[in-house]
Design a protein around this motif. Sequence first.
Motif, PDB file in Angstrom:
ATOM      1  N   ASN A   1      46.735  -4.745  13.404  1.00 18.75           N
ATOM      2  CA  ASN A   1      46.740  -3.280  13.449  1.00 18.75           C
ATOM      3  C   ASN A   1      46.025  -2.671  12.247  1.00 18.75           C
ATOM      4  OD1 ASN A   1      48.631  -3.880  11.528  1.00 18.75           O
ATOM      5  ND2 ASN A   1      50.197  -2.494  12.316  1.00 18.75           N
ATOM      6  N   ALA A   2      45.337  -3.494  11.468  1.00 19.17           N
ATOM      7  CA  ALA A   2      44.590  -3.013  10.303  1.00 19.17           C
ATOM      8  C   ALA A   2      43.226  -2.478  10.734  1.00 19.17           C
ATOM      9  CB  ALA A   2      44.410  -4.134   9.293  1.00 19.17           C
ATOM     10  N   VAL A   3      42.846  -1.359  10.171  1.00 18.63           N
ATOM     11  CA  VAL A   3      41.547  -0.755  10.457  1.00 18.63           C
ATOM     12  C   VAL A   3      40.723  -0.793   9.176  1.00 18.63           C
ATOM     13  CG1 VAL A   3      40.369   1.386  11.102  1.00 18.63           C
ATOM     14  CG2 VAL A   3      42.495   0.747  12.246  1.00 18.63           C
ATOM     15  N   LEU A   4      39.526  -1.347   9.267  1.00 11.95           N
ATOM     16  CA  LEU A   4      38.633  -1.372   8.113  1.00 11.95           C
ATOM     17  C   LEU A   4      37.931  -0.025   8.007  1.00 11.95           C
ATOM     18  CD1 LEU A   4      37.066  -4.929   8.516  1.00 11.95           C
ATOM     19  CD2 LEU A   4      38.849  -4.207   6.936  1.00 11.95           C
ATOM     20  N   VAL A   5      38.377   0.775   7.079  1.00 14.13           N
ATOM     21  CA  VAL A   5      37.871   2.139   6.938  1.00 14.13           C
ATOM     22  C   VAL A   5      36.380   2.143   6.628  1.00 14.13           C
ATOM     23  CG1 VAL A   5      38.116   4.297   5.646  1.00 14.13           C
ATOM     24  CG2 VAL A   5      40.142   2.973   6.247  1.00 14.13           C
ATOM     25  N   LYS A   6      35.924   1.165   5.867  1.00 16.02           N
ATOM     26  CA  LYS A   6      34.501   1.146   5.503  1.00 16.02           C
ATOM     27  C   LYS A   6      33.589   0.983   6.719  1.00 16.02           C
ATOM     28  CE  LYS A   6      34.404  -3.774   4.468  1.00 16.02           C
ATOM     29  NZ  LYS A   6      34.235  -4.790   3.471  1.00 16.02           N
ATOM     30  N   ARG A   7      34.114   0.503   7.834  1.00 10.73           N
ATOM     31  CA  ARG A   7      33.322   0.350   9.055  1.00 10.73           C
ATOM     32  C   ARG A   7      33.276   1.623   9.880  1.00 10.73           C
ATOM     33  NH1 ARG A   7      35.114  -5.117  11.982  1.00 10.73           N
ATOM     34  NH2 ARG A   7      32.907  -5.502  12.340  1.00 10.73           N
ATOM     35  N   LEU A   8      34.100   2.599   9.554  1.00 14.25           N
ATOM     36  CA  LEU A   8      34.176   3.820  10.345  1.00 14.25           C
ATOM     37  C   LEU A   8      33.005   4.748  10.040  1.00 14.25           C
ATOM     38  CD1 LEU A   8      37.969   4.713   9.978  1.00 14.25           C
ATOM     39  CD2 LEU A   8      36.852   3.512  11.869  1.00 14.25           C
ATOM     40  N   SER A   9      32.617   5.487  11.044  1.00 11.54           N
ATOM     41  CA  SER A   9      31.603   6.522  10.846  1.00 11.54           C
ATOM     42  C   SER A   9      32.224   7.655  10.028  1.00 11.54           C
ATOM     43  CB  SER A   9      31.138   7.061  12.201  1.00 11.54           C
ATOM     44  OG  SER A   9      32.198   7.757  12.838  1.00 11.54           O
ATOM     45  N   ALA A  10      31.394   8.522   9.515  1.00 18.34           N
ATOM     46  CA  ALA A  10      31.889   9.669   8.742  1.00 18.34           C
ATOM     47  C   ALA A  10      32.811  10.523   9.611  1.00 18.34           C
ATOM     48  CB  ALA A  10      30.728  10.499   8.212  1.00 18.34           C
ATOM     49  N   ARG A  11      32.455  10.704  10.864  1.00 17.77           N
ATOM     50  CA  ARG A  11      33.280  11.487  11.795  1.00 17.77           C
ATOM     51  C   ARG A  11      34.640  10.840  11.986  1.00 17.77           C
ATOM     52  NH1 ARG A  11      34.495  11.197  17.152  1.00 17.77           N
ATOM     53  NH2 ARG A  11      35.000  13.147  18.194  1.00 17.77           N
ATOM     54  N   ASP A  12      34.680   9.523  12.186  1.00 16.19           N
ATOM     55  CA  ASP A  12      35.956   8.833  12.373  1.00 16.19           C
ATOM     56  C   ASP A  12      36.789   8.810  11.094  1.00 16.19           C
ATOM     57  OD1 ASP A  12      35.701   8.387  15.081  1.00 16.19           O
ATOM     58  OD2 ASP A  12      34.859   6.372  14.852  1.00 16.19           O
ATOM     59  N   ARG A  13      36.140   8.724   9.949  1.00 15.79           N
ATOM     60  CA  ARG A  13      36.887   8.810   8.687  1.00 15.79           C
ATOM     61  C   ARG A  13      37.550  10.176   8.549  1.00 15.79           C
ATOM     62  NH1 ARG A  13      32.499   5.924   6.670  1.00 15.79           N
ATOM     63  NH2 ARG A  13      31.570   7.807   5.810  1.00 15.79           N
TER      64      ARG A  13
ATOM     65  N   ARG B   1      38.391  12.150  11.076  1.00 17.78           N
ATOM     66  CA  ARG B   1      39.469  12.183  12.070  1.00 17.78           C
ATOM     67  C   ARG B   1      40.699  11.442  11.549  1.00 17.78           C
ATOM     68  NH1 ARG B   1      37.770   9.375  16.898  1.00 17.78           N
ATOM     69  NH2 ARG B   1      39.633  10.231  17.854  1.00 17.78           N
ATOM     70  N   LEU B   2      40.486  10.298  10.898  1.00 13.17           N
ATOM     71  CA  LEU B   2      41.586   9.537  10.328  1.00 13.17           C
ATOM     72  C   LEU B   2      42.267  10.331   9.219  1.00 13.17           C
ATOM     73  CD1 LEU B   2      43.287   6.990  10.063  1.00 13.17           C
ATOM     74  CD2 LEU B   2      41.472   6.021   8.616  1.00 13.17           C
ATOM     75  N   ARG B   3      41.480  10.959   8.377  1.00 16.04           N
ATOM     76  CA  ARG B   3      42.025  11.791   7.295  1.00 16.04           C
ATOM     77  C   ARG B   3      42.911  12.903   7.869  1.00 16.04           C
ATOM     78  NH1 ARG B   3      37.216  12.485   5.113  1.00 16.04           N
ATOM     79  NH2 ARG B   3      37.089  10.649   3.841  1.00 16.04           N
ATOM     80  N   ALA B   4      42.419  13.577   8.896  1.00 13.06           N
ATOM     81  CA  ALA B   4      43.178  14.662   9.524  1.00 13.06           C
ATOM     82  C   ALA B   4      44.448  14.127  10.182  1.00 13.06           C
ATOM     83  CB  ALA B   4      42.307  15.383  10.553  1.00 13.06           C
ATOM     84  N   ALA B   5      44.359  12.960  10.805  1.00 15.07           N
ATOM     85  CA  ALA B   5      45.527  12.358  11.446  1.00 15.07           C
ATOM     86  C   ALA B   5      46.579  11.984  10.407  1.00 15.07           C
ATOM     87  CB  ALA B   5      45.110  11.136  12.260  1.00 15.07           C
ATOM     88  N   LEU B   6      46.152  11.426   9.309  1.00 12.57           N
ATOM     89  CA  LEU B   6      47.097  11.073   8.242  1.00 12.57           C
ATOM     90  C   LEU B   6      47.750  12.318   7.660  1.00 12.57           C
ATOM     91  CD1 LEU B   6      45.063   8.235   6.518  1.00 12.57           C
ATOM     92  CD2 LEU B   6      47.201   7.972   7.803  1.00 12.57           C
ATOM     93  N   GLN B   7      47.004  13.388   7.540  1.00 11.15           N
ATOM     94  CA  GLN B   7      47.560  14.648   7.062  1.00 11.15           C
ATOM     95  C   GLN B   7      48.582  15.195   8.061  1.00 11.15           C
ATOM     96  OE1 GLN B   7      47.191  16.182   4.099  1.00 11.15           O
ATOM     97  NE2 GLN B   7      48.687  17.666   4.820  1.00 11.15           N
ATOM     98  N   ALA B   8      48.291  15.057   9.345  1.00 10.58           N
ATOM     99  CA  ALA B   8      49.183  15.585  10.382  1.00 10.58           C
ATOM    100  C   ALA B   8      50.550  14.912  10.365  1.00 10.58           C
ATOM    101  CB  ALA B   8      48.538  15.427  11.758  1.00 10.58           C
TER     102      ALA B   8
END
Length: 79
Positions: free
Chosen positions: A43-55, A57-64
């Motif tokens: 269930n680990a996600v390698l953040v460095k592989r994410l696009s800027a858009r997905d990063r 989205r992840l930031r917003a999800a973590l904030q939510a």
Amino acid sequence: MVKAVVGRGDTDLDALDEAHGVFLELIVSQQIADVAEGTPPSNAVLVKRLSARDRERLRAALQAVTVIDDLTRDLLFRD
């Protein structure tokens, strides 16, 4: 139904729903990439592989999800 019980604004619960979808999407995408590379999926996600858009989205999800403690408290200690 949860929205009525909790008495919170739709915004928090909708954001949690969206965050859940983002987490699942990113985890499954990572698992597919892991399997393709011969790595056991996790269930680990390698953040460095994410696009800027997905990063973002992840930031917003973590904030939510920061409202979960308050939401839990509201549910457990209702009058």
